[in-house]
Design a protein around this motif. Structure first.
Motif: not given
Length: 213
Positions: A8-11, A118-123, A135-137, A145-148
């Motif tokens: 995974v590339r983390m952004l 990862v989807l569960a984590l995002a939710e 969010k996942i792209d 994995l896009q992190i704001n």
């Protein structure tokens, strides 16, 4: 949609949180406790930082307690002022405790695949912080994995950006049958320390001052 069978590339993205006004956003007490713990471990004077903020370290705070998200900005301003280190977030990364995250840990460990975890984590990211969006792209060859980390706009929030990326990376690499290892990390904040220091901490190539389209 495919499962995460590639690194995974983390952004970090910069998409604002639109459900609440900034003064309504709150953070879990765990966010603050992790920062206190890491700073103490690295020899920074947490008590002086809290005094500068006119707060006290809440050693007895429970995981159900919440604090105003805007306190993060005040905290990092005080931390920079007391420590004299403009890259203090990077300095404390390795000492950040593993995120417990309560129900989020259970959901991740009980997920049938890395993608579902990862989807569960995002939710459930709001359980950590109302300012956090994940969010996942999956549009490219590598899932991102896009992190704001925060909607707050200030150079001091670079520390939240860096620490949250490290926290998520560490959280996703523990307790999985197929640990997620990033192949790269990109930040919008500008570099202060030499690039090699960021790459040493994250264990992969790092891009700074990245502009999102």
């Amino acid at each position: 949609m495919h499962t995460f069978d590639v690194p995974v590339r983390m952004l970090r993205s910069d998409k604002p949180v639109g459900r609440w006004s900034l003064d309504e956003l709150t953070d879990s007490s765990e966010v603050r406790a992790m920062a206190y713990s890491a700073m103490s471990a690295e020899g920074f004077e947490v008590q002086r930082i809290c005094e500068r903020m006119q707060l006290r370290p809440e050693a007895s705070a429970t995981q159900s307690d919440r604090y105003p998200h805007v306190h993060q900005l005040l905290f990092w301003q005080a931390a920079e002022s007391v420590s004299g280190d403009p890259d203090i977030g990077l300095r404390i990364c390795r000492s950040l405790p593993l995120l417990r995250a309560g129900v989020m840990s259970y959901l991740m460990l009980s997920s049938p695949s890395i993608r579902h975890a990862v989807l569960a984590l995002a939710e459930c990211s709001h359980l950590i912080s109302d300012g956090l969006e994940l969010k996942i792209d999956e549009s490219g060859a590598e899932a991102s994995l896009q992190i704001n980390a925060s909607p707050l706009s200030s150079p001091h929030m670079r520390h939240t950006e860096i620490c949250m990326a490290y926290t998520m990376m560490k959280f996703l690499s523990v307790g999985m049958s197929q640990p997620i290892k990033p192949v790269g990390v990109a930040f919008q904040c500008k570099p202060i320390a030499p690039l090699a220091e960021y790459e040493s901490v994250f264990g992969c190539p790092v891009v700074l001052a990245r502009v999102e389209n």
